[in-house]
Motif scaffolding. Structure first.
Motif, PDB file in Angstrom:
ATOM      1  N   LEU A  91       0.860  -1.191   0.000  1.00  0.00           N
ATOM      2  CA  LEU A  91       0.000   0.000   0.000  1.00  0.00           C
ATOM      3  C   LEU A  91       0.892   1.235   0.000  1.00  0.00           C
ATOM      4  O   LEU A  91       1.301   1.728   1.050  1.00  0.00           O
ATOM      5  CB  LEU A  91      -0.935  -0.010   1.214  1.00  0.00           C
ATOM      6  CG  LEU A  91      -2.213  -0.858   1.077  1.00  0.00           C
ATOM      7  CD1 LEU A  91      -1.874  -2.334   0.943  1.00  0.00           C
ATOM      8  CD2 LEU A  91      -3.136  -0.641   2.268  1.00  0.00           C
ATOM      9  N   GLN A  92       1.209   1.741  -1.192  1.00  0.00           N
ATOM     10  CA  GLN A  92       2.227   2.776  -1.352  1.00  0.00           C
ATOM     11  C   GLN A  92       1.703   4.087  -1.945  1.00  0.00           C
ATOM     12  O   GLN A  92       2.486   4.955  -2.313  1.00  0.00           O
ATOM     13  CB  GLN A  92       3.353   2.243  -2.244  1.00  0.00           C
ATOM     14  CG  GLN A  92       4.198   1.152  -1.599  1.00  0.00           C
ATOM     15  CD  GLN A  92       5.036   1.691  -0.458  1.00  0.00           C
ATOM     16  OE1 GLN A  92       5.581   2.791  -0.523  1.00  0.00           O
ATOM     17  NE2 GLN A  92       5.134   0.924   0.617  1.00  0.00           N
ATOM     18  N   GLY A  93       0.388   4.248  -2.024  1.00  0.00           N
ATOM     19  CA  GLY A  93      -0.165   5.454  -2.625  1.00  0.00           C
ATOM     20  C   GLY A  93       0.103   6.709  -1.807  1.00  0.00           C
ATOM     21  O   GLY A  93      -0.029   6.701  -0.585  1.00  0.00           O
ATOM     22  N   VAL A  94       0.478   7.789  -2.495  1.00  0.00           N
ATOM     23  CA  VAL A  94       0.695   9.097  -1.857  1.00  0.00           C
ATOM     24  C   VAL A  94       0.252  10.179  -2.833  1.00  0.00           C
ATOM     25  O   VAL A  94       0.612  10.134  -4.012  1.00  0.00           O
ATOM     26  CB  VAL A  94       2.181   9.339  -1.501  1.00  0.00           C
ATOM     27  CG1 VAL A  94       2.348  10.708  -0.845  1.00  0.00           C
ATOM     28  CG2 VAL A  94       2.719   8.263  -0.592  1.00  0.00           C
ATOM     29  N   GLU A  95      -0.530  11.146  -2.345  1.00  0.00           N
ATOM     30  CA  GLU A  95      -0.905  12.273  -3.198  1.00  0.00           C
ATOM     31  C   GLU A  95      -1.412  13.430  -2.351  1.00  0.00           C
ATOM     32  O   GLU A  95      -1.914  13.234  -1.244  1.00  0.00           O
ATOM     33  CB  GLU A  95      -1.978  11.863  -4.207  1.00  0.00           C
ATOM     34  CG  GLU A  95      -3.306  11.465  -3.595  1.00  0.00           C
ATOM     35  CD  GLU A  95      -4.333  11.103  -4.661  1.00  0.00           C
ATOM     36  OE1 GLU A  95      -3.954  10.949  -5.829  1.00  0.00           O
ATOM     37  OE2 GLU A  95      -5.519  10.979  -4.313  1.00  0.00           O
ATOM     38  N   ILE A  96      -1.270  14.631  -2.892  1.00  0.00           N
ATOM     39  CA  ILE A  96      -1.815  15.815  -2.233  1.00  0.00           C
ATOM     40  C   ILE A  96      -3.286  15.927  -2.617  1.00  0.00           C
ATOM     41  O   ILE A  96      -3.625  15.980  -3.796  1.00  0.00           O
ATOM     42  CB  ILE A  96      -1.044  17.081  -2.641  1.00  0.00           C
ATOM     43  CG1 ILE A  96       0.389  17.010  -2.090  1.00  0.00           C
ATOM     44  CG2 ILE A  96      -1.754  18.337  -2.128  1.00  0.00           C
ATOM     45  CD1 ILE A  96       1.272  18.159  -2.517  1.00  0.00           C
ATOM     46  N   ARG A  97      -4.162  15.940  -1.613  1.00  0.00           N
ATOM     47  CA  ARG A  97      -5.602  15.952  -1.859  1.00  0.00           C
ATOM     48  C   ARG A  97      -6.184  17.367  -1.831  1.00  0.00           C
ATOM     49  O   ARG A  97      -7.159  17.653  -2.488  1.00  0.00           O
ATOM     50  CB  ARG A  97      -6.312  15.084  -0.814  1.00  0.00           C
ATOM     51  CG  ARG A  97      -6.110  13.591  -1.009  1.00  0.00           C
ATOM     52  CD  ARG A  97      -6.984  13.070  -2.141  1.00  0.00           C
ATOM     53  NE  ARG A  97      -6.756  11.667  -2.420  1.00  0.00           N
ATOM     54  CZ  ARG A  97      -7.394  10.670  -1.815  1.00  0.00           C
ATOM     55  NH1 ARG A  97      -8.283  10.932  -0.865  1.00  0.00           N
ATOM     56  NH2 ARG A  97      -7.146   9.422  -2.150  1.00  0.00           N
ATOM     57  N   MET A  98      -5.619  18.235  -1.015  1.00  0.00           N
ATOM     58  CA  MET A  98      -6.111  19.611  -0.940  1.00  0.00           C
ATOM     59  C   MET A  98      -4.940  20.516  -0.611  1.00  0.00           C
ATOM     60  O   MET A  98      -4.109  20.184   0.230  1.00  0.00           O
ATOM     61  CB  MET A  98      -7.186  19.755   0.139  1.00  0.00           C
ATOM     62  CG  MET A  98      -7.847  21.134   0.164  1.00  0.00           C
ATOM     63  SD  MET A  98      -8.935  21.364   1.596  1.00  0.00           S
ATOM     64  CE  MET A  98      -7.725  21.759   2.866  1.00  0.00           C
ATOM     65  N   ASP A  99      -4.867  21.637  -1.291  1.00  0.00           N
ATOM     66  CA  ASP A  99      -3.750  22.556  -1.078  1.00  0.00           C
ATOM     67  C   ASP A  99      -4.288  23.977  -1.012  1.00  0.00           C
ATOM     68  O   ASP A  99      -4.826  24.490  -1.993  1.00  0.00           O
ATOM     69  CB  ASP A  99      -2.740  22.414  -2.219  1.00  0.00           C
ATOM     70  CG  ASP A  99      -1.403  23.052  -1.888  1.00  0.00           C
ATOM     71  OD1 ASP A  99      -1.253  23.571  -0.771  1.00  0.00           O
ATOM     72  OD2 ASP A  99      -0.513  23.030  -2.750  1.00  0.00           O
ATOM     73  N   SER A 100      -4.185  24.590   0.151  1.00  0.00           N
ATOM     74  CA  SER A 100      -4.658  25.965   0.314  1.00  0.00           C
ATOM     75  C   SER A 100      -3.671  26.727   1.182  1.00  0.00           C
ATOM     76  O   SER A 100      -2.712  26.163   1.714  1.00  0.00           O
ATOM     77  CB  SER A 100      -6.045  25.985   0.970  1.00  0.00           C
ATOM     78  OG  SER A 100      -5.962  25.558   2.319  1.00  0.00           O
ATOM     79  N   ALA A 101      -3.909  28.001   1.340  1.00  0.00           N
ATOM     80  CA  ALA A 101      -3.021  28.830   2.158  1.00  0.00           C
ATOM     81  C   ALA A 101      -3.069  28.402   3.619  1.00  0.00           C
ATOM     82  O   ALA A 101      -2.093  28.546   4.355  1.00  0.00           O
ATOM     83  CB  ALA A 101      -3.417  30.299   2.023  1.00  0.00           C
ATOM     84  N   SER A 125       7.832  21.347   0.196  1.00  0.00           N
ATOM     85  CA  SER A 125       7.819  22.479   1.140  1.00  0.00           C
ATOM     86  C   SER A 125       6.618  22.416   2.078  1.00  0.00           C
ATOM     87  O   SER A 125       5.945  23.418   2.334  1.00  0.00           O
ATOM     88  CB  SER A 125       7.831  23.819   0.383  1.00  0.00           C
ATOM     89  OG  SER A 125       8.985  23.932  -0.422  1.00  0.00           O
ATOM     90  N   LEU A 126       6.359  21.216   2.609  1.00  0.00           N
ATOM     91  CA  LEU A 126       5.255  21.010   3.543  1.00  0.00           C
ATOM     92  C   LEU A 126       5.809  20.785   4.943  1.00  0.00           C
ATOM     93  O   LEU A 126       6.623  19.882   5.167  1.00  0.00           O
ATOM     94  CB  LEU A 126       4.412  19.803   3.117  1.00  0.00           C
ATOM     95  CG  LEU A 126       3.667  19.939   1.791  1.00  0.00           C
ATOM     96  CD1 LEU A 126       2.989  18.630   1.424  1.00  0.00           C
ATOM     97  CD2 LEU A 126       2.648  21.068   1.870  1.00  0.00           C
ATOM     98  N   ALA A 127       5.367  21.596   5.883  1.00  0.00           N
ATOM     99  CA  ALA A 127       5.841  21.502   7.261  1.00  0.00           C
ATOM    100  C   ALA A 127       4.871  20.688   8.106  1.00  0.00           C
ATOM    101  O   ALA A 127       3.661  20.690   7.871  1.00  0.00           O
ATOM    102  CB  ALA A 127       5.996  22.899   7.853  1.00  0.00           C
ATOM    103  N   GLY A 128       5.425  19.994   9.105  1.00  0.00           N
ATOM    104  CA  GLY A 128       4.603  19.230  10.034  1.00  0.00           C
ATOM    105  C   GLY A 128       5.106  17.825  10.277  1.00  0.00           C
ATOM    106  O   GLY A 128       4.844  17.234  11.324  1.00  0.00           O
ATOM    107  N   ASN A 201       1.246  22.118   6.531  1.00  0.00           N
ATOM    108  CA  ASN A 201       1.203  23.532   6.161  1.00  0.00           C
ATOM    109  C   ASN A 201       2.366  23.874   5.248  1.00  0.00           C
ATOM    110  O   ASN A 201       3.449  23.292   5.356  1.00  0.00           O
ATOM    111  CB  ASN A 201       1.265  24.421   7.410  1.00  0.00           C
ATOM    112  CG  ASN A 201       0.127  24.165   8.366  1.00  0.00           C
ATOM    113  OD1 ASN A 201       0.307  23.524   9.396  1.00  0.00           O
ATOM    114  ND2 ASN A 201      -1.061  24.650   8.038  1.00  0.00           N
ATOM    115  N   ARG A 202       2.134  24.819   4.358  1.00  0.00           N
ATOM    116  CA  ARG A 202       3.213  25.290   3.500  1.00  0.00           C
ATOM    117  C   ARG A 202       4.253  26.041   4.336  1.00  0.00           C
ATOM    118  O   ARG A 202       3.914  26.754   5.280  1.00  0.00           O
ATOM    119  CB  ARG A 202       2.670  26.223   2.420  1.00  0.00           C
ATOM    120  CG  ARG A 202       1.881  25.508   1.328  1.00  0.00           C
ATOM    121  CD  ARG A 202       2.790  24.661   0.462  1.00  0.00           C
ATOM    122  NE  ARG A 202       2.046  23.848  -0.508  1.00  0.00           N
ATOM    123  CZ  ARG A 202       2.617  22.958  -1.302  1.00  0.00           C
ATOM    124  NH1 ARG A 202       3.928  22.763  -1.231  1.00  0.00           N
ATOM    125  NH2 ARG A 202       1.897  22.257  -2.144  1.00  0.00           N
TER     126      ARG A 202
END
Length: 213
Positions: A91-101, A125-128, A201-202
């Motif tokens: 199970l290796q799926g990865v994707e960005i589902r929503m991107d907002s400020a 450039s995603l923090a967390g 978060n960006r």
């Protein structure tokens, strides 16, 4: 096992999943610690659909099973595991589902390693996820034990979890309904985490890199 592991059983399992299926498998061949007894069956579904089919098949026949990731720190007792160990490494799926400020939701399946997620977050450039740097294992295991370091834990970044409860469909459980505690996520022992949405978060890539390193 209540039902014997014979050729007929093996053929049925191999009709359900396209991944590898091992019988009477020495788990020291797979465990990161290099020790452990044998599992009656070690099955490796390639995706969530195959996992659902396999779990349903085992539940119907009352055959014990246990999900594992990359077998990090896994030790099967010398007497072996009487049942089916299900590897989630497919199970290796990865994707960005929503991107907002305000927030970015990163979808990842249970078999994805924390190392891969941390590197992906850095490149995007995603923090967390910085606290996950250096923690071995996969997302599924990290969620199950509420892994953490440097004052942060998985509970701090989870938006929802996809959970397969035997006998039911996969359910998307929001953070508000998840019961986290120190090094634990409380849910049915027979449930299987298949994926999660992580709320990130960006940020500035160099700042994220500094925290990772």
């Amino acid at each position: 096992m209540k039902h014997s592991v014979d050729e007929a059983f093996g053929r049925q399992v191999q009709q359900i999943i396209s991944g590898e299926v091992f019988f009477n498998e020495p788990m020291d061949h797979h465990a990161s610690l290099g020790v452990g007894g044998k599992a009656d069956v070690f099955a490796c579904p390639e995706n969530e659909r195959e996992l659902v089919g396999l779990v349903g098949f085992l539940v119907e026949r009352r055959i014990p099973f246990c999900p594992v990731g990359n077998c990090t720190n896994l030790v099967v007792r010398d007497g072996g595991y009487r049942g089916v160990l299900i590897s989630l490494k497919g199970l290796q799926g990865v994707e960005i589902r929503m991107d907002s400020a305000e927030e970015t939701l990163l979808y990842a399946e249970a078999g994805v390693s924390l190392a891969r997620l941390t590197e992906l977050a850095l490149q995007e450039s995603l923090a967390g996820l910085e606290f996950c740097a250096g923690i071995p294992g996969t997302l599924g295991g990290a969620l199950r034990m509420n892994a953490g370091a440097w004052g942060s834990e998985m509970k701090d970044i989870v938006s929802s979890v996809r959970l397969l409860a035997p006998g039911r469909e996969i359910e998307e459980i929001p953070r508000s309904r998840l019961s986290f505690s120190y090094r634990n996520l409380d849910f049915s022992r027979s449930g299987v985490i298949t994926a999660a949405l992580l709320a990130l978060n960006r940020g500035r890539r160099e700042s994220i890199r500094a925290r990772v390193e």
